[in-house]
Design a protein around this motif. Structure first.
Motif, mmCIF file in Angstrom:
data_model
loop_
_atom_site.group_PDB
_atom_site.id
_atom_site.type_symbol
_atom_site.label_atom_id
_atom_site.label_comp_id
_atom_site.label_asym_id
_atom_site.label_seq_id
_atom_site.Cartn_x
_atom_site.Cartn_y
_atom_site.Cartn_z
ATOM 1 N N LEU A 194 0.818 -1.203 0.000
ATOM 2 C CA LEU A 194 0.000 0.000 0.000
ATOM 3 C C LEU A 194 0.852 1.253 0.000
ATOM 4 C CD1 LEU A 194 -2.819 1.225 0.089
ATOM 5 C CD2 LEU A 194 -2.716 1.108 2.600
ATOM 6 N N LEU A 195 1.928 1.256 0.796
ATOM 7 C CA LEU A 195 2.821 2.417 0.841
ATOM 8 C C LEU A 195 3.506 2.629 -0.498
ATOM 9 C CD1 LEU A 195 4.540 2.038 4.341
ATOM 10 C CD2 LEU A 195 2.610 3.496 3.714
ATOM 11 N N ALA A 196 3.988 1.540 -1.089
ATOM 12 C CA ALA A 196 4.662 1.638 -2.391
ATOM 13 C C ALA A 196 3.693 2.115 -3.466
ATOM 14 C CB ALA A 196 5.260 0.288 -2.766
ATOM 15 N N TRP A 197 2.460 1.626 -3.395
ATOM 16 C CA TRP A 197 1.463 2.042 -4.386
ATOM 17 C C TRP A 197 1.143 3.525 -4.238
ATOM 18 C CZ3 TRP A 197 -3.432 4.082 -3.538
ATOM 19 C CH2 TRP A 197 -4.223 4.241 -4.684
ATOM 20 N N PHE A 198 0.976 3.991 -2.992
ATOM 21 C CA PHE A 198 0.652 5.397 -2.765
ATOM 22 C C PHE A 198 1.764 6.301 -3.280
ATOM 23 C CE2 PHE A 198 0.721 9.328 -0.343
ATOM 24 C CZ PHE A 198 -0.601 9.738 -0.421
ATOM 25 N N ALA A 199 3.012 5.917 -3.043
ATOM 26 C CA ALA A 199 4.141 6.742 -3.474
ATOM 27 C C ALA A 199 4.367 6.651 -4.976
ATOM 28 C CB ALA A 199 5.406 6.332 -2.734
ATOM 29 N N GLY A 200 3.925 5.562 -5.589
ATOM 30 C CA GLY A 200 4.044 5.425 -7.043
ATOM 31 C C GLY A 200 5.385 4.879 -7.490
ATOM 32 N N PRO A 201 5.485 4.588 -8.787
ATOM 33 C CA PRO A 201 6.701 3.974 -9.298
ATOM 34 C C PRO A 201 7.868 4.943 -9.459
ATOM 35 C CG PRO A 201 5.161 4.349 -11.081
ATOM 36 C CD PRO A 201 4.445 4.715 -9.817
ATOM 37 N N GLY A 202 7.580 6.244 -9.502
ATOM 38 C CA GLY A 202 8.672 7.190 -9.742
ATOM 39 C C GLY A 202 9.114 7.172 -11.192
ATOM 40 N N GLN A 203 10.090 7.983 -11.523
ATOM 41 C CA GLN A 203 10.526 8.122 -12.913
ATOM 42 C C GLN A 203 11.240 6.878 -13.425
ATOM 43 O OE1 GLN A 203 12.738 11.809 -12.341
ATOM 44 N NE2 GLN A 203 11.232 12.897 -13.567
ATOM 45 N N ARG A 204 12.182 6.348 -12.639
ATOM 46 C CA ARG A 204 12.983 5.229 -13.126
ATOM 47 C C ARG A 204 12.157 3.974 -13.323
ATOM 48 N NH1 ARG A 204 18.609 5.538 -9.591
ATOM 49 N NH2 ARG A 204 19.300 7.572 -10.370
ATOM 50 N N ARG A 205 11.366 3.619 -12.296
ATOM 51 C CA ARG A 205 10.582 2.410 -12.394
ATOM 52 C C ARG A 205 9.516 2.528 -13.458
ATOM 53 N NH1 ARG A 205 8.370 0.769 -6.697
ATOM 54 N NH2 ARG A 205 7.308 -0.743 -8.036
ATOM 55 N N ALA A 206 8.942 3.746 -13.582
ATOM 56 C CA ALA A 206 7.938 3.945 -14.615
ATOM 57 C C ALA A 206 8.547 3.779 -15.988
ATOM 58 C CB ALA A 206 7.304 5.333 -14.478
ATOM 59 N N ALA A 207 9.747 4.344 -16.185
ATOM 60 C CA ALA A 207 10.407 4.223 -17.477
ATOM 61 C C ALA A 207 10.800 2.782 -17.747
ATOM 62 C CB ALA A 207 11.642 5.129 -17.503
ATOM 63 N N HIS A 208 11.234 2.064 -16.686
ATOM 64 C CA HIS A 208 11.648 0.685 -16.840
ATOM 65 C C HIS A 208 10.459 -0.198 -17.220
ATOM 66 C CE1 HIS A 208 13.946 -2.964 -16.184
ATOM 67 N NE2 HIS A 208 12.935 -3.415 -15.423
ATOM 68 N N ALA A 209 9.289 0.169 -16.699
ATOM 69 C CA ALA A 209 8.115 -0.635 -16.968
ATOM 70 C C ALA A 209 7.494 -0.374 -18.329
ATOM 71 C CB ALA A 209 7.053 -0.400 -15.878
ATOM 72 N N ALA A 210 7.887 0.742 -18.963
ATOM 73 C CA ALA A 210 7.317 1.082 -20.255
ATOM 74 C C ALA A 210 7.819 0.127 -21.337
ATOM 75 C CB ALA A 210 7.680 2.529 -20.613
ATOM 76 N N PRO A 211 6.964 -0.171 -22.322
ATOM 77 C CA PRO A 211 7.383 -1.066 -23.388
ATOM 78 C C PRO A 211 8.491 -0.463 -24.228
ATOM 79 C CG PRO A 211 5.252 -0.060 -23.888
ATOM 80 C CD PRO A 211 5.567 0.285 -22.464
ATOM 81 N N TYR A 212 9.405 -1.297 -24.677
ATOM 82 C CA TYR A 212 10.522 -0.828 -25.496
ATOM 83 C C TYR A 212 10.057 -0.607 -26.925
ATOM 84 C CZ TYR A 212 14.911 -0.837 -28.052
ATOM 85 O OH TYR A 212 15.956 -0.502 -28.860
ATOM 86 N N VAL A 213 10.295 0.623 -27.414
ATOM 87 C CA VAL A 213 9.913 0.964 -28.776
ATOM 88 C C VAL A 213 11.165 1.298 -29.560
ATOM 89 C CG1 VAL A 213 8.591 2.543 -30.216
ATOM 90 C CG2 VAL A 213 7.698 1.874 -27.976
ATOM 91 N N ARG A 214 11.362 0.637 -30.631
ATOM 92 C CA ARG A 214 12.571 0.824 -31.415
ATOM 93 C C ARG A 214 12.502 2.079 -32.229
ATOM 94 N NH1 ARG A 214 16.394 -2.802 -32.113
ATOM 95 N NH2 ARG A 214 17.896 -2.638 -33.792
#
Length: 214
Positions: A194-214
């Protein structure tokens, strides 16, 4: 002071006369806006927080502090009202004909809670989400004006509320951003979901989770 009070009462009556000259649908709209605006600010707080979950910790801190600063402003306003005990103009000014029911005696006038909350919310949201200022600042001014328009506040009540709300938000954000950003960083690495969800993924984790587009 007496002269200033007389001028303020005259301005109050002028605005109230203007209100009575407007169509009934406009009067109803002003009445609804005095409450609906608060709900809209609350919704914008949620949107600002959601956006900030994918930002850096400081951005998240400011988004969380925006409603907190508004709450602090409200508490200060309520304490001031209870201490100063200024009667509502709809009861104190001769010839006043408010567009809505005059609040009961003991629900004091100075400063305006609505104007204080509106300014605190508008400034807090502006600090958290700069581009939204074009919406939030006019919203706050319209809400403050509407309280005089419907006849339940003096102009000086809402002017003071706007200043109070602005200062409270600025101070809370200034003092709270650094410690809350540190807390947000800790929460993002927490094993408590719950704490991690409230704080969110942040920039790095969000970028890491994004699909790779060539």
């Amino acid at each position: 002071m007496e002269g200033m009070t007389s001028v303020d009462s005259d301005l109050y009556l002028d605005i109230l006369d203007f209100g009575h000259s407007m169509p009934e649908w406009f009067q109803k709209l002003a009445e609804i806006w005095t409450e609906l605006g608060l709900l809209l600010f609350a919704a914008l707080f949620v949107v600002a927080w959601w956006r900030a979950r994918r930002g850096d910790p400081s951005a998240l801190a400011v988004a969380v502090l925006a409603p907190l600063g508004t709450a602090v402003a409200y508490v200060i306003s309520e304490v001031a009202k209870s201490s100063i005990t200024e009667e509502r103009p709809c009861r104190a000014v001769k010839g006043a004909r408010p567009l809505i029911d005059c609040p009961a005696h003991g629900d004091w006038s100075f400063p305006s809670n609505h104007a204080t909350i509106a300014a605190g919310a508008a400034v807090g949201l502006m600090l958290a989400w700069r581009v939204i200022a074009w919406l939030t600042l006019p919203m706050a001014l319209l809400m403050a004006f509407s309280r005089v328009f419907v006849g339940v506040h003096y102009p000086h009540d809402v002017a003071t509320g706007l200043v109070l709300g602005t200062l409270a938000s600025l101070v809370v954000v200034k003092l709270g951003t650094r410690p809350l950003a540190a807390l947000a960083t800790t929460m993002r690495g927490s094993s408590i979901g719950l704490l991690a969800w409230f704080a969110g993924p942040g920039q790095r984790r969000a970028a890491h989770a994004a699909p790779y587009v060539r």
